[in-house]
Design a protein around this motif. Structure first.
Motif, PDB file in Angstrom:
ATOM      1  N   GLU A 388      -5.460  30.615  11.703  1.00  0.00           N
ATOM      2  CA  GLU A 388      -5.238  30.188  13.048  1.00  0.00           C
ATOM      3  C   GLU A 388      -4.466  29.008  13.301  1.00  0.00           C
ATOM      4  O   GLU A 388      -3.951  28.588  14.164  1.00  0.00           O
ATOM      5  CB  GLU A 388      -6.683  29.696  13.349  1.00  0.00           C
ATOM      6  N   TRP A 389      -4.159  28.294  12.095  1.00  0.00           N
ATOM      7  CA  TRP A 389      -3.374  27.233  12.117  1.00  0.00           C
ATOM      8  C   TRP A 389      -2.023  27.312  12.310  1.00  0.00           C
ATOM      9  O   TRP A 389      -1.233  26.533  12.409  1.00  0.00           O
ATOM     10  CB  TRP A 389      -3.799  26.215  10.599  1.00  0.00           C
ATOM     11  N   PRO A 433     -12.619  22.450   5.037  1.00  0.00           N
ATOM     12  CA  PRO A 433     -11.541  22.429   5.593  1.00  0.00           C
ATOM     13  C   PRO A 433     -10.465  21.766   4.552  1.00  0.00           C
ATOM     14  O   PRO A 433     -11.270  20.514   3.987  1.00  0.00           O
ATOM     15  CB  PRO A 433     -11.523  21.706   6.861  1.00  0.00           C
ATOM     16  N   LEU A 434      -9.281  22.021   4.252  1.00  0.00           N
ATOM     17  CA  LEU A 434      -8.288  21.300   3.549  1.00  0.00           C
ATOM     18  C   LEU A 434      -7.075  20.848   4.329  1.00  0.00           C
ATOM     19  O   LEU A 434      -6.501  21.577   4.776  1.00  0.00           O
ATOM     20  CB  LEU A 434      -8.079  21.901   2.409  1.00  0.00           C
ATOM     21  N   GLY A 435      -6.929  19.501   4.575  1.00  0.00           N
ATOM     22  CA  GLY A 435      -5.527  19.139   5.338  1.00  0.00           C
ATOM     23  C   GLY A 435      -6.304  18.678   6.654  1.00  0.00           C
ATOM     24  O   GLY A 435      -7.602  18.719   7.149  1.00  0.00           O
ATOM     25  N   ASP A 436      -5.347  18.133   7.391  1.00  0.00           N
ATOM     26  CA  ASP A 436      -5.645  17.789   8.820  1.00  0.00           C
ATOM     27  C   ASP A 436      -5.973  18.675   9.517  1.00  0.00           C
ATOM     28  O   ASP A 436      -5.352  19.698   9.741  1.00  0.00           O
ATOM     29  CB  ASP A 436      -4.627  16.714   9.407  1.00  0.00           C
ATOM     30  N   GLY A 442      -8.238  24.405  13.466  1.00  0.00           N
ATOM     31  CA  GLY A 442      -8.728  24.154  12.103  1.00  0.00           C
ATOM     32  C   GLY A 442      -7.616  23.415  11.236  1.00  0.00           C
ATOM     33  O   GLY A 442      -6.772  22.966  11.737  1.00  0.00           O
ATOM     34  N   ALA A 443      -8.178  23.691  10.100  1.00  0.00           N
ATOM     35  CA  ALA A 443      -7.249  22.957   8.825  1.00  0.00           C
ATOM     36  C   ALA A 443      -6.371  23.974   8.258  1.00  0.00           C
ATOM     37  O   ALA A 443      -6.528  25.166   8.488  1.00  0.00           O
ATOM     38  CB  ALA A 443      -7.962  22.159   7.859  1.00  0.00           C
ATOM     39  N   PRO A 444      -5.212  23.662   7.705  1.00  0.00           N
ATOM     40  CA  PRO A 444      -4.166  24.601   7.206  1.00  0.00           C
ATOM     41  C   PRO A 444      -4.823  25.466   6.163  1.00  0.00           C
ATOM     42  O   PRO A 444      -4.409  26.392   5.997  1.00  0.00           O
ATOM     43  CB  PRO A 444      -3.152  23.667   6.627  1.00  0.00           C
ATOM     44  N   THR A 445      -5.796  24.917   5.409  1.00  0.00           N
ATOM     45  CA  THR A 445      -6.225  25.664   4.260  1.00  0.00           C
ATOM     46  C   THR A 445      -7.723  25.700   4.266  1.00  0.00           C
ATOM     47  O   THR A 445      -8.511  24.679   4.526  1.00  0.00           O
ATOM     48  CB  THR A 445      -5.751  25.017   2.938  1.00  0.00           C
TER      49      THR A 445
END
Length: 453
Positions: A388-389, A433-436, A442-445
């Protein structure tokens, strides 16, 4: 072949300081199969031009060719003495090394100043024509003028050649300009005069830092720069990742998401209190290097299917310099995650960082069984991209972050997979979530943490 760099910056003679080449002197130096000459055709306070001229000896070109073409005559009948190619990149690296590395002894403040620059390349072989020039230099902000040459002006019916006289204009730092030329000249030519190995990956990452990771054609640039060697290209692309840097609370300066991901996994491992860890798909050993700093760990194994990746990991971890105690703690092994391997059994924790998305569906099923049923560690940490990111960098709904990815999951798809794995093999799970995070994306990872029931 000739390259000229012209500026109208005031005073224009600052170009001499930046290039570390005195405008009043002709300077020459040896390059492979010839010489390079640096001189200034025009010098004034208003305009200054520096030229680098390559003089390639065709005889030395043949004698020094350690990687001859299968087409034997190509050693004797070729365009190398007359075009801007990887020879020009080598000349830039040798003749303008201080400027390329962002150093200016007499006027260091100039290094970070964007100045108006005009570059002329005569002639430049371009695989892909004028459209390729636009695709490569356009995203970097260059104005491009290209004059295409006929194969032979006496016989216009033969058509156009792949050779151009190219003029580029941009307001940019000189270091950025030279980095672009160093990488992109052989990319446009789609050839190199020397064998490409692991060292070229690091050269590409060093010279591409700050611009290549955001270039829309980075995959093509990486492949061509590394002469289409798939393993090297994949290694370089894995390090670039098509990811934006992220900021942390402790460090307002942005860091790469790749580094943030590894630090998050390492922190999760440290907080878990486990003693033994196996990094499945360890790649070049970046996570292993972080884990070696954790004193509570008594056994760390890195496993990868690629011998080349393990070789790089060994160099990164300096295995040949480790103490006897460290060697008892750390090991690297080769193996495939889709086949049962008893060496994977008996660990407190297994980490799979950006691994599962590289597997086809049937092989993912085999991995699940090998990890969660046969190896059955107490904790399993899995990270994978959040599909989704991807809307933050592309409008293509099926665009993935890496050409080697077989799939990328949405947050709902990852949760569904976690539920299936947890139910089948008796593990609980949590997703972080990992990252902004971006609203709606959502988050990138995504990081899934499984705990054995």
């Amino acid at each position: 072949m000739l390259l000229t760099i012209t500026t109208t910056h005031t005073p224009a003679t600052d170009l001499g300081y930046l290039l570390h080449k005195h405008p009043a002197r002709l300077q020459s130096f040896e390059i492979k199969s010839g010489k390079a000459h640096v001189f200034y055709p025009q010098v004034s306070e208003e305009i200054c031009t520096c030229a680098i001229l390559l003089d390639i000896d065709p005889v030395e070109l043949v004698r020094g060719n350690g990687n001859p073409s299968q087409f034997a005559l190509e050693q004797y009948v070729n365009d190398r003495p007359y075009v801007a190619s990887s020879f020009m990149s080598s000349a830039i690296a040798k003749g303008f090394s201080s400027a390329l590395n962002g150093k200016c002894k007499d006027k260091p403040d100039l290094v970070n100043v964007a100045i108006p620059l005009e570059i002329k390349l005569a002639v430049l072989p371009v695989g892909g024509g004028e459209d390729m020039l636009q695709r490569i230099f356009g995203p970097l902000g260059y104005g491009i003028t290209a004059e295409r040459h006929l194969l032979d002006p006496r016989f216009p019916e033969w058509g156009e050649s792949r050779y151009f006289t190219v003029t580029l204009k941009n307001t940019i730092t000189l270091q950025s300009l030279l980095s672009h030329l160093y990488v992109l000249i052989p990319v446009l030519d789609n050839d190199k005069h020397y064998w490409v190995n692991d060292e070229e990956v690091q050269k590409l990452l060093d010279k591409g830092k700050g611009w290549l990771e955001e270039h829309p054609e980075k995959e093509m640039i990486v492949r061509r720069y590394l002469r289409n060697q798939r393993s090297l290209a994949n290694e370089a692309l894995n390090m670039l990742l098509q990811e934006e840097p992220v900021a942390t609370e402790d460090n307002p300066q942005k860091i790469r998401l790749h580094d943030k991901r590894l630090e998050s996994v390492a922190a999760e491992i440290e907080a878990s209190g486990v003693k033994t860890v196996i990094d499945l798909g360890c790649g070049e050993g970046k996570l292993l290097k972080l884990l070696m700093k954790q004193p509570q760990l008594t056994k760390i194994i890195g496993m990868d299917v690629s011998p080349r990746s393990l070789e790089i990991a060994g160099r990164r971890l300096k295995i040949d310099r480790l103490t006897e105690y460290q060697l008892e703690k750390l090991s690297l092994i080769q193996g495939a995650l889709t086949y049962r391997d008893r060496r994977l059994e008996g660990f407190d924790l297994a980490a799979l960082v950006e691994v599962i998305e590289h597997l086809d569906a049937d092989r993912l099923t085999a991995l699940e069984k090998n990890v969660f049923y046969f190896a059955r560690p107490g904790t399993v940490i899995v990270t994978t991209p959040n599909k989704e990111w991807n809307i933050t960098f592309t409008t293509e709904t099926d665009k993935m972050r890496h050409s080697d990815h077989r799939f990328e999951w949405t947050r709902a798809e990852l949760k569904n997979w976690c539920e299936q794995v947890g139910e089948a093999y008796q593990y609980s799970y949590a997703i972080k979530p990992l990252g902004d995070e971006v609203e709606g994306a959502g988050a990138p990872t995504q990081m899934a943490i499984f705990k054995k029931l």
